[in-house]
Design a protein around this motif. Structure first.
Motif, PDB file in Angstrom:
ATOM      1  N   VAL A  21      61.065  58.201  66.054  1.00  0.00           N
ATOM      2  CA  VAL A  21      62.324  58.554  66.712  1.00  0.00           C
ATOM      3  C   VAL A  21      63.057  59.476  65.742  1.00  0.00           C
ATOM      4  O   VAL A  21      63.474  59.059  64.667  1.00  0.00           O
ATOM      5  CB  VAL A  21      63.164  57.300  67.025  1.00  0.00           C
ATOM      6  N   THR A  22      63.213  60.760  66.136  1.00  0.00           N
ATOM      7  CA  THR A  22      63.812  61.771  65.264  1.00  0.00           C
ATOM      8  C   THR A  22      65.078  62.312  65.892  1.00  0.00           C
ATOM      9  O   THR A  22      65.072  62.678  67.084  1.00  0.00           O
ATOM     10  CB  THR A  22      62.819  62.917  65.014  1.00  0.00           C
ATOM     11  N   ASP A  23      66.162  62.352  65.116  1.00  0.00           N
ATOM     12  CA  ASP A  23      67.430  62.885  65.629  1.00  0.00           C
ATOM     13  C   ASP A  23      67.846  64.093  64.801  1.00  0.00           C
ATOM     14  O   ASP A  23      67.251  64.407  63.770  1.00  0.00           O
ATOM     15  CB  ASP A  23      68.521  61.805  65.590  1.00  0.00           C
ATOM     16  N   SER A  24      68.892  64.786  65.258  1.00  0.00           N
ATOM     17  CA  SER A  24      69.434  65.962  64.564  1.00  0.00           C
ATOM     18  C   SER A  24      70.818  65.661  64.022  1.00  0.00           C
ATOM     19  O   SER A  24      71.675  66.536  63.970  1.00  0.00           O
ATOM     20  CB  SER A  24      69.475  67.158  65.520  1.00  0.00           C
ATOM     21  N   GLY A  25      71.055  64.410  63.622  1.00  0.00           N
ATOM     22  CA  GLY A  25      72.375  63.986  63.190  1.00  0.00           C
ATOM     23  C   GLY A  25      72.638  64.246  61.724  1.00  0.00           C
ATOM     24  O   GLY A  25      72.054  65.137  61.097  1.00  0.00           O
ATOM     25  N   PHE A  53      62.765  57.700  62.097  1.00  0.00           N
ATOM     26  CA  PHE A  53      62.347  56.319  61.866  1.00  0.00           C
ATOM     27  C   PHE A  53      60.961  56.167  62.486  1.00  0.00           C
ATOM     28  O   PHE A  53      60.769  56.429  63.674  1.00  0.00           O
ATOM     29  CB  PHE A  53      63.342  55.334  62.474  1.00  0.00           C
ATOM     30  N   ILE A  54      60.005  55.756  61.645  1.00  0.00           N
ATOM     31  CA  ILE A  54      58.604  55.708  62.059  1.00  0.00           C
ATOM     32  C   ILE A  54      58.146  54.260  62.111  1.00  0.00           C
ATOM     33  O   ILE A  54      58.299  53.512  61.144  1.00  0.00           O
ATOM     34  CB  ILE A  54      57.727  56.511  61.087  1.00  0.00           C
ATOM     35  N   LEU A  55      57.604  53.854  63.271  1.00  0.00           N
ATOM     36  CA  LEU A  55      57.059  52.515  63.448  1.00  0.00           C
ATOM     37  C   LEU A  55      55.542  52.623  63.503  1.00  0.00           C
ATOM     38  O   LEU A  55      54.995  53.480  64.196  1.00  0.00           O
ATOM     39  CB  LEU A  55      57.566  51.856  64.742  1.00  0.00           C
ATOM     40  N   THR A  56      54.856  51.780  62.765  1.00  0.00           N
ATOM     41  CA  THR A  56      53.396  51.704  62.839  1.00  0.00           C
ATOM     42  C   THR A  56      52.992  50.278  63.182  1.00  0.00           C
ATOM     43  O   THR A  56      53.571  49.323  62.659  1.00  0.00           O
ATOM     44  CB  THR A  56      52.742  52.114  61.510  1.00  0.00           C
ATOM     45  N   PHE A  57      52.019  50.146  64.075  1.00  0.00           N
ATOM     46  CA  PHE A  57      51.518  48.845  64.513  1.00  0.00           C
ATOM     47  C   PHE A  57      50.000  48.874  64.513  1.00  0.00           C
ATOM     48  O   PHE A  57      49.383  49.933  64.707  1.00  0.00           O
ATOM     49  CB  PHE A  57      51.993  48.507  65.935  1.00  0.00           C
ATOM     50  N   GLU A  71      73.556  70.672  70.149  1.00  0.00           N
ATOM     51  CA  GLU A  71      72.706  70.345  69.002  1.00  0.00           C
ATOM     52  C   GLU A  71      72.286  68.881  68.971  1.00  0.00           C
ATOM     53  O   GLU A  71      71.625  68.453  68.036  1.00  0.00           O
ATOM     54  CB  GLU A  71      73.437  70.690  67.703  1.00  0.00           C
ATOM     55  N   ARG A  72      72.691  68.093  69.951  1.00  0.00           N
ATOM     56  CA  ARG A  72      72.337  66.670  69.970  1.00  0.00           C
ATOM     57  C   ARG A  72      70.962  66.497  70.616  1.00  0.00           C
ATOM     58  O   ARG A  72      70.827  66.452  71.830  1.00  0.00           O
ATOM     59  CB  ARG A  72      73.386  65.875  70.749  1.00  0.00           C
ATOM     60  N   LYS A  73      69.977  66.428  69.789  1.00  0.00           N
ATOM     61  CA  LYS A  73      68.596  66.343  70.274  1.00  0.00           C
ATOM     62  C   LYS A  73      67.882  65.145  69.657  1.00  0.00           C
ATOM     63  O   LYS A  73      68.029  64.883  68.463  1.00  0.00           O
ATOM     64  CB  LYS A  73      67.836  67.627  69.931  1.00  0.00           C
ATOM     65  N   VAL A  74      67.122  64.446  70.479  1.00  0.00           N
ATOM     66  CA  VAL A  74      66.316  63.308  70.028  1.00  0.00           C
ATOM     67  C   VAL A  74      64.884  63.523  70.507  1.00  0.00           C
ATOM     68  O   VAL A  74      64.663  63.847  71.676  1.00  0.00           O
ATOM     69  CB  VAL A  74      66.861  61.962  70.564  1.00  0.00           C
ATOM     70  N   LEU A  75      63.932  63.347  69.590  1.00  0.00           N
ATOM     71  CA  LEU A  75      62.510  63.488  69.907  1.00  0.00           C
ATOM     72  C   LEU A  75      61.816  62.148  69.702  1.00  0.00           C
ATOM     73  O   LEU A  75      61.932  61.549  68.642  1.00  0.00           O
ATOM     74  CB  LEU A  75      61.869  64.545  69.003  1.00  0.00           C
ATOM     75  N   LEU A  91      67.198  51.837  67.603  1.00  0.00           N
ATOM     76  CA  LEU A  91      66.980  53.120  66.926  1.00  0.00           C
ATOM     77  C   LEU A  91      67.604  54.275  67.698  1.00  0.00           C
ATOM     78  O   LEU A  91      68.182  55.196  67.113  1.00  0.00           O
ATOM     79  CB  LEU A  91      65.484  53.366  66.737  1.00  0.00           C
ATOM     80  N   LEU A  92      67.499  54.236  69.048  1.00  0.00           N
ATOM     81  CA  LEU A  92      68.089  55.305  69.856  1.00  0.00           C
ATOM     82  C   LEU A  92      69.609  55.295  69.776  1.00  0.00           C
ATOM     83  O   LEU A  92      70.250  56.345  69.649  1.00  0.00           O
ATOM     84  CB  LEU A  92      67.621  55.169  71.305  1.00  0.00           C
TER      85      LEU A  92
END
Length: 682
Positions: A611-615, A667-671, A592-596, A577-578
């Motif tokens: 995992v959130t990007d600014s792409g 992209f959201i992962l739930t477990f 502007e390339r930021k990942v949270l 994902l990263l």
């Protein structure tokens, strides 16, 4: 008797009397109604369920006729000469009706007499001076009508409950126009809209039918055959989503009219699964050719096994002799046990043990010792409650070899008493081996994906190793020059030597992380701290983060979040994902390339990683296609990363969900969260 006011209705009986005998305008003339000139009227009034009373101004009954009197146990004319005020002195409400009528009011009431219900009109008579001279009471027996109305109400109430609480999506529409008359909650859930939006609109207004022609064909089929069953249609629900359905319809009589009742089954997931399976089969046909042959062989064996079991089931309906013969030849091991676990019957003989020696012995002597306590509990539950119990255990097969069995323990009942327990033991050894093989193959595919990812990062990883190695070389040469010059002391060498040690440790940690990530190992199910897994994933990509000038921000939960799973496979998903996020931001300016990266628990208590990007983000409708095998937007990508990631997440009981943002994507992962030794379910 009780009385209640009823709605206005047609005063037919009073009009018939007044129009047929207009001279009946005073109480003095009523006494002549049954003279010889009016005998025909008496005969007519004795037929319908009517009761006609005429009462003078003093409350004395002057006329008592009608077929309804017999139902109350009275004869025609029996009430003539009686005072209504005396006869009904204990009924103040009825006395009030009499007084109001004698005061000139026209009244209408519903009266009950035992099980009978009457609709009664009270009409005053006036003399020549306009004074009330008495009144006429006409009662019509409406018992059957009231009962019919009540039955209709109950019937509609039952239909409404069945309709509203049915687990199948249902709607009622007008046959010609398709306008929605009623829908149930399941239908609203399927279309993802509220009742106000649906009711009053036609199926075409909301895109529920693909075309008027297809609905017309369905209507013709219903009118011709009485029903239409399991018609396949694709509909577009109000939010724009395509819905694959199986529709059945029938005409019904509802609220006094004929409408169309439709039952709709959502098969979108099944259809999507079939489409996905077809695509996988097309792309992987060459790889699974040999496996297909094996599966076909296994399928043939299963078909043969199924045929044998069907023959066994059918034969069990016959005589006791045939039953015993078929049970003896059944592929499963079938036993009957008493409450103590002693074998009363077994259909297969164990090798080297006589059948007579088996009967009467405890079943526990042929089981794995660690399973005996559980087996005793299951057997006792069957005898206590009669409920079927399931368990897996090891035992001896007919060849005397240890075999894994799936056992179904059921009660044998005779005259409402449990007399024994029947055990059907199915050999699942090969099934378990097949399940283990599936897990192994999935782990191999994930391992190949990790190797592919490391191959893409080979140049950057070699640079990351060269940095500490170059630093060690420089510090080593510096120490050598200082020693050779003779101008240094041992204390001056400690700092560079410590730095050499740190650089060596840095290179060692990098190599350890790489080896752990790419090594081929068995899938482990352990309790993991998800924040530690996130940190390890980021450590693998430190150089890639620097090379792409990415600003990485982490908002991790302050407390530990634990799941049960394989750490390497979860890391593989996060790394994928990263890398996808870095690729999506490659055209963006560096600032502007930021990942949270975030970790927390959602409202349902499940563990959530985002995992959130600014792409460049996702295009509309791309949320599903990105998980298709071999689908990629990269020039050098294979299109298997997200597909494998989704497989890994689902194998851990979780979900991987994409989300479009105003800028970029998430992209959201739930477990399921691990609570001690237990796992909550998503």
């Amino acid at each position: 008797m009780n009385h209640n006011q009823s709605p206005d209705h047609n005063r037919l009986s009073s009009r018939i009397l007044s129009e047929t005998f207009p001279e009946l305008q005073s109480g003095e003339l009523l006494q002549n109604i049954f003279d010889s000139d009016h005998q025909l009227l008496r005969k007519i009034l004795s037929i319908p369920p009517l009761i006609i009373w005429a009462v003078d101004r003093h409350g004395i009954v002057t006329l008592s006729e009608g077929g309804g009197l017999n139902r109350l146990g009275f004869l025609p004319g029996e009430w003539v000469g009686k005072s209504i005020f005396k006869e009904y002195a204990d009924d103040p409400e009825l006395i009030e009706i009499f007084r109001r009528t004698l005061n000139g009011e026209e009244l209408q009431r519903r009266r009950t007499a035992g099980a009978l219900v009457f609709d009664v009109e009270y009409s005053p008579f006036f003399d020549g001076q306009g004074h009330v001279d008495g009144f006429l009471s006409v009662a019509i027996d409406i018992t059957e009508k009231v009962a019919s109305q009540e039955e209709l109400r109950r019937s509609e109430e039952r239909f409404s409950k069945i309709f509203q609480f049915n687990p199948i999506a249902m709607c009622i529409t007008e046959i010609d126009t398709g306008v929605f008359i009623e829908v149930n909650e399941k239908f609203l859930t399927a279309l993802q809209c509220n009742r106000e939006y649906i009711l009053g609109k036609s199926a075409f207004d909301i895109g529920f039918w693909p075309s008027k022609e297809s609905r017309r064909e369905m209507i013709e089929k219903v009118q011709k055959e009485g029903t239409a069953r399991e018609l396949s249609f694709d509909f577009i629900i109000p939010n724009g989503t395509r819905l694959c359905t199986m529709l059945s319809a029938v005409q019904i009589y509802f609220r006094g009219e004929t409408f169309l009742l439709s039952c709709v089954k959502d098969v979108t997931r099944e259809q999507s699964a079939l489409e996905e399976l077809e695509k996988l089969n097309e792309n992987l046909e060459a790889r699974v050719a040999s496996r297909t042959a094996e599966l076909e062989h296994a399928h043939a064996i299963l078909n043969e096994e199924y045929t044998k079991r069907n023959r066994l089931y059918n034969a069990l309906q016959q005589t006791e002799a045939k039953w015993r013969s078929l049970v003896t030849n059944a592929p499963d091991t079938i036993l009957t046990l008493d409450q103590a676990g002693c074998i009363l019957f077994i259909n297969h003989q164990i090798e080297s043990v006589n059948m007579d020696d088996i009967i009467g012995t405890p079943i526990f002597s042929y089981m794995n010792q660690s399973h005996i306590h559980k087996a005793r509990e299951k057997l006792q539950k069957v005898f206590d409650s009669g409920m079927t119990q399931l368990m897996e255990t090891e035992g001896l097969n007919t060849e005397g070899k240890k075999t894994l069995y799936s056992c179904r323990i059921s009660a044998m009942v005779s005259e409402e008493k449990i007399i024994a327990a029947m055990v059907i033991a199915t050999d699942i050894t090969q099934q378990k081996q097949a399940e283990q093989e599936l897990v192994r193959r999935r782990a191999e595919l994930a391992h190949l994906s990790r190797l592919s990812t490391m191959g893409e990062l080979a140049a950057e990883l070699s640079h990351e190793l060269n940095q500490p190695l170059a630093a060690i070389n420089n510090y080593t040469n510096g120490c050598i020059r200082r020693i050779q010059s003779g101008t240094t002391t041992l204390d001056n060498l400690i700092e560079p030597l410590e730095e050499m040690s740190r650089q060596a440790q840095r290179a060692s940690e990098t190599i350890k992380r790489l080896r752990r990530h790419v090594q081929k190992s068995e899938v482990e199910q352990k309790i993991l701290d998800i924040n530690a897994v996130i940190q390890n994933s980021i450590a693998l990509l430190e150089h890639e983060i620097q090379r792409n000038a990415v600003t990485l921000q982490m908002e991790l939960s302050p407390g530990p979040l634990r799941i049960i799973g394989d750490a390497i496979q979860i890391e593989q998903v996060l790394v994928n994902l990263l890398l996808n996020a870095f690729e999506a931001m490659s055209e963006q300016p560096p600032e502007e390339r930021k990942v949270l990266i975030q970790s927390d628990q959602d409202q349902s208590g499940n563990l959530m990683i985002s995992v959130t990007d600014s792409g460049i983000g996702l295009k509309k409708g791309q949320e599903k296609s990105i998980f298709e095998t071999f689908y990629t937007t990269k020039q050098k990508g294979l299109g298997v990363g997200l597909a494998i990631s989704q497989t890994i997440v689902e194998a851990h009981g979780g979900k991987l969900t994409p989300r479009r943002n105003k800028q970029g994507a998430s992209f959201i992962l739930t477990f399921p969260v691990a609570h001690g030794d237990r796992i909550s379910v998503i």
